[in-house]
Design a protein around this motif. Structure first.
Motif, PDB file in Angstrom:
ATOM      1  N   GLY A   1       0.788  -1.229   0.000  1.00  0.00           N
ATOM      2  CA  GLY A   1       0.000   0.000   0.000  1.00  0.00           C
ATOM      3  C   GLY A   1       0.816   1.273   0.000  1.00  0.00           C
ATOM      4  O   GLY A   1       0.268   2.357   0.211  1.00  0.00           O
ATOM      5  N   ILE A   2       2.111   1.181  -0.244  1.00  0.00           N
ATOM      6  CA  ILE A   2       2.964   2.369  -0.282  1.00  0.00           C
ATOM      7  C   ILE A   2       2.846   3.008  -1.657  1.00  0.00           C
ATOM      8  O   ILE A   2       3.004   2.339  -2.679  1.00  0.00           O
ATOM      9  N   THR A   3       2.541   4.303  -1.669  1.00  0.00           N
ATOM     10  CA  THR A   3       2.467   5.038  -2.930  1.00  0.00           C
ATOM     11  C   THR A   3       3.625   6.023  -2.995  1.00  0.00           C
ATOM     12  O   THR A   3       4.184   6.415  -1.963  1.00  0.00           O
ATOM     13  N   PHE A   4       3.989   6.411  -4.202  1.00  0.00           N
ATOM     14  CA  PHE A   4       5.100   7.337  -4.408  1.00  0.00           C
ATOM     15  C   PHE A   4       4.592   8.559  -5.150  1.00  0.00           C
ATOM     16  O   PHE A   4       3.774   8.452  -6.066  1.00  0.00           O
TER      17      PHE A   4
ATOM     18  N   ASN B   1       0.495  12.678   6.136  1.00  0.00           N
ATOM     19  CA  ASN B   1      -0.604  12.282   7.026  1.00  0.00           C
ATOM     20  C   ASN B   1      -1.721  11.667   6.194  1.00  0.00           C
ATOM     21  O   ASN B   1      -1.846  11.954   4.999  1.00  0.00           O
ATOM     22  N   GLN B   2      -2.559  10.848   6.820  1.00  0.00           N
ATOM     23  CA  GLN B   2      -3.653  10.188   6.100  1.00  0.00           C
ATOM     24  C   GLN B   2      -4.601  11.191   5.455  1.00  0.00           C
ATOM     25  O   GLN B   2      -5.118  10.950   4.368  1.00  0.00           O
ATOM     26  N   GLY B   3      -4.827  12.324   6.090  1.00  0.00           N
ATOM     27  CA  GLY B   3      -5.720  13.336   5.549  1.00  0.00           C
ATOM     28  C   GLY B   3      -5.166  14.082   4.359  1.00  0.00           C
ATOM     29  O   GLY B   3      -5.873  14.858   3.716  1.00  0.00           O
TER      30      GLY B   3
ATOM     31  N   ARG C   1      -8.280   9.797  -2.040  1.00  0.00           N
ATOM     32  CA  ARG C   1      -8.408   8.402  -2.455  1.00  0.00           C
ATOM     33  C   ARG C   1      -9.754   8.133  -3.136  1.00  0.00           C
ATOM     34  O   ARG C   1     -10.226   7.015  -3.162  1.00  0.00           O
ATOM     35  N   THR C   2     -10.371   9.182  -3.692  1.00  0.00           N
ATOM     36  CA  THR C   2     -11.694   9.016  -4.282  1.00  0.00           C
ATOM     37  C   THR C   2     -11.652   8.337  -5.646  1.00  0.00           C
ATOM     38  O   THR C   2     -12.623   7.726  -6.048  1.00  0.00           O
ATOM     39  N   GLY C   3     -10.557   8.440  -6.360  1.00  0.00           N
ATOM     40  CA  GLY C   3     -10.462   7.824  -7.686  1.00  0.00           C
ATOM     41  C   GLY C   3      -9.663   6.536  -7.633  1.00  0.00           C
ATOM     42  O   GLY C   3      -9.392   5.978  -6.577  1.00  0.00           O
ATOM     43  N   GLN C   4      -9.280   6.068  -8.809  1.00  0.00           N
ATOM     44  CA  GLN C   4      -8.482   4.847  -8.877  1.00  0.00           C
ATOM     45  C   GLN C   4      -7.031   5.106  -8.497  1.00  0.00           C
ATOM     46  O   GLN C   4      -6.335   4.200  -8.057  1.00  0.00           O
TER      47      GLN C   4
ATOM     48  N   ARG D   1      -3.548  15.917  -1.952  1.00  0.00           N
ATOM     49  CA  ARG D   1      -4.374  17.125  -2.059  1.00  0.00           C
ATOM     50  C   ARG D   1      -3.478  18.306  -2.405  1.00  0.00           C
ATOM     51  O   ARG D   1      -2.279  18.299  -2.148  1.00  0.00           O
ATOM     52  N   ASP D   2      -4.046  19.344  -2.983  1.00  0.00           N
ATOM     53  CA  ASP D   2      -3.283  20.524  -3.398  1.00  0.00           C
ATOM     54  C   ASP D   2      -2.626  21.208  -2.198  1.00  0.00           C
ATOM     55  O   ASP D   2      -3.251  21.368  -1.150  1.00  0.00           O
ATOM     56  N   GLY D   3      -1.376  21.599  -2.365  1.00  0.00           N
ATOM     57  CA  GLY D   3      -0.661  22.368  -1.365  1.00  0.00           C
ATOM     58  C   GLY D   3      -0.161  21.590  -0.167  1.00  0.00           C
ATOM     59  O   GLY D   3       0.324  22.179   0.791  1.00  0.00           O
TER      60      GLY D   3
END
Length: 139
Positions: free
Chosen positions: A22-25, A61-63, A67-70, A75-77
């Protein structure tokens, strides 16, 4: 060629195994101001991100994620903020600078100690306890 996370002492690489965990880059932003904030957040002396530099999801951070799309996006900024720096890279916590702010801080700590002592020294009435003197008896 596998991409490595640019964070200090992070050994995460973009591989099939890291994706399964589950690690994303995430590439450094193209906006110069935000990119500079990311570089400063890393606290790596002399580091300048290239077009292929990435940070792994462990440094956000998780926030911070959308994660709404595929595709998991930032998030911006958003600025990376989760790091485990060695002692020589940690920033010292700044205390209060003025004497009046130090006095205010001291009085708050004394007040909280007093209220804690009062709470532990006087027993609190329980909801089932009945004070007989306050009961009205109807004859």
């Amino acid at each position: 060629m596998p991409e490595h996370c640019a964070a200090f002492s992070c050994s995460n690489r973009r591989t099939i195994a890291s994706r399964a965990r589950g690690i994303t880059f995430h590439k450094f932003p193209k906006d110069k101001d935000v990119r500079k904030k990311w570089e400063v957040a890393l606290r790596r002396e002399g580091f300048h991100a290239s077009d292929t530099s990435v940070l792994c999801s462990h440094h956000f951070n998780q926030g911070d994620f959308d994660r709404t799309g595929q595709i998991v996006r930032l998030r911006d900024g958003v600025i990376p903020s989760v790091f485990s720096f060695p002692v020589h890279l940690q920033r010292l916590e700044k205390g209060r600078a003025t004497s009046s702010s130090r006095r205010a801080e001291e009085s708050l700590s004394v007040a909280s100690q007093d209220s804690q002592e009062m709470a532990t020294s006087s027993p609190q009435p329980q909801p089932n306890d009945v004070n007989i003197s306050t009961l009205n008896v109807i004859s």
